[in-house]
Motif scaffolding. Structure first.
Motif, PDB file in Angstrom:
ATOM      1  N   THR A   1       0.817  -1.215   0.000  1.00 51.43           N
ATOM      2  CA  THR A   1       0.000   0.000   0.000  1.00 51.43           C
ATOM      3  C   THR A   1       0.852   1.267   0.000  1.00 51.43           C
ATOM      4  N   SER A   2       2.092   1.174   0.430  1.00 47.40           N
ATOM      5  CA  SER A   2       2.983   2.336   0.465  1.00 47.40           C
ATOM      6  C   SER A   2       3.674   2.609  -0.879  1.00 47.40           C
ATOM      7  N   TYR A   3       3.521   1.717  -1.836  1.00 46.03           N
ATOM      8  CA  TYR A   3       4.178   1.877  -3.138  1.00 46.03           C
ATOM      9  C   TYR A   3       3.579   3.086  -3.860  1.00 46.03           C
ATOM     10  N   PRO A   4       4.411   3.943  -4.470  1.00 49.24           N
ATOM     11  CA  PRO A   4       3.898   5.173  -5.106  1.00 49.24           C
ATOM     12  C   PRO A   4       2.791   4.957  -6.142  1.00 49.24           C
ATOM     13  N   PHE A   5       2.826   3.845  -6.876  1.00 49.74           N
ATOM     14  CA  PHE A   5       1.819   3.585  -7.899  1.00 49.74           C
ATOM     15  C   PHE A   5       0.745   2.599  -7.427  1.00 49.74           C
TER      16      PHE A   5
END
Length: 153
Positions: free
Chosen positions: A46-50
């Motif tokens: 969920t923290s991934y930029p995309f």
């Protein structure tokens, strides 16, 4: 739909990643962003930029990931993959009229129907030697052109 890098460059010759393509397709289609609490792919937290773009593209059936549960967002997008994603994103019916157009994309190729459909929608073309090179990476410039043509038939 596409932005440059933080240093003010665009880098048109750089290979586009799967994560970048997911974002561009979602923005191009104007889809509201999904934000599920639990990730669909083991390598896209969920923290991934995309994250939200990838989840949105998945919810619209544009991407499905790999059999091991990953999406591999940092991997480069191939010419075959972009055809499949664009055809799926724009909801085009498969159209193989006139095919095969390329010597290296025979009917048995898993991307054949998508490449042919993209050709018939005038969003991709091949090389002067009659090849398409479906396994080659897509550059940021090529990706921009393909999406522009898909949006402006």
């Amino acid at each position: 739909i596409i932005s440059g890098y933080s240093d003010g460059t665009f880098r048109p010759g750089n290979a586009a990643t799967r994560g970048q393509l997911a974002k561009m397709i979602v923005v191009a289609r104007g889809w509201p962003l999904a934000n599920p609490a639990r990730p669909s792919f083991t390598d896209v937290p969920t923290s991934y930029p995309f994250y939200r773009y990838i989840e949105t593209a998945k919810s619209h059936g544009v991407i499905s990931g790999y059999s091991d549960g990953t999406f591999r967002p940092g991997n480069t997008v191939t010419r075959g993959q972009i055809c499949k994603m664009v055809v799926s994103a724009f909801g085009w019916a498969i159209n193989t009229t006139g095919g095969p157009h390329f010597s290296d994309v025979p009917r048995a190729d898993p991307f054949y129907s998508y490449v042919e459909t993209a050709v018939n929608h005038n969003v991709v073309s091949g090389y002067g030697d009659g090849t398409f090179r479906p396994g080659n990476p897509v550059t940021r410039a090529q990706l921009s052109k393909i999406l522009y043509q898909a949006m402006n038939p």
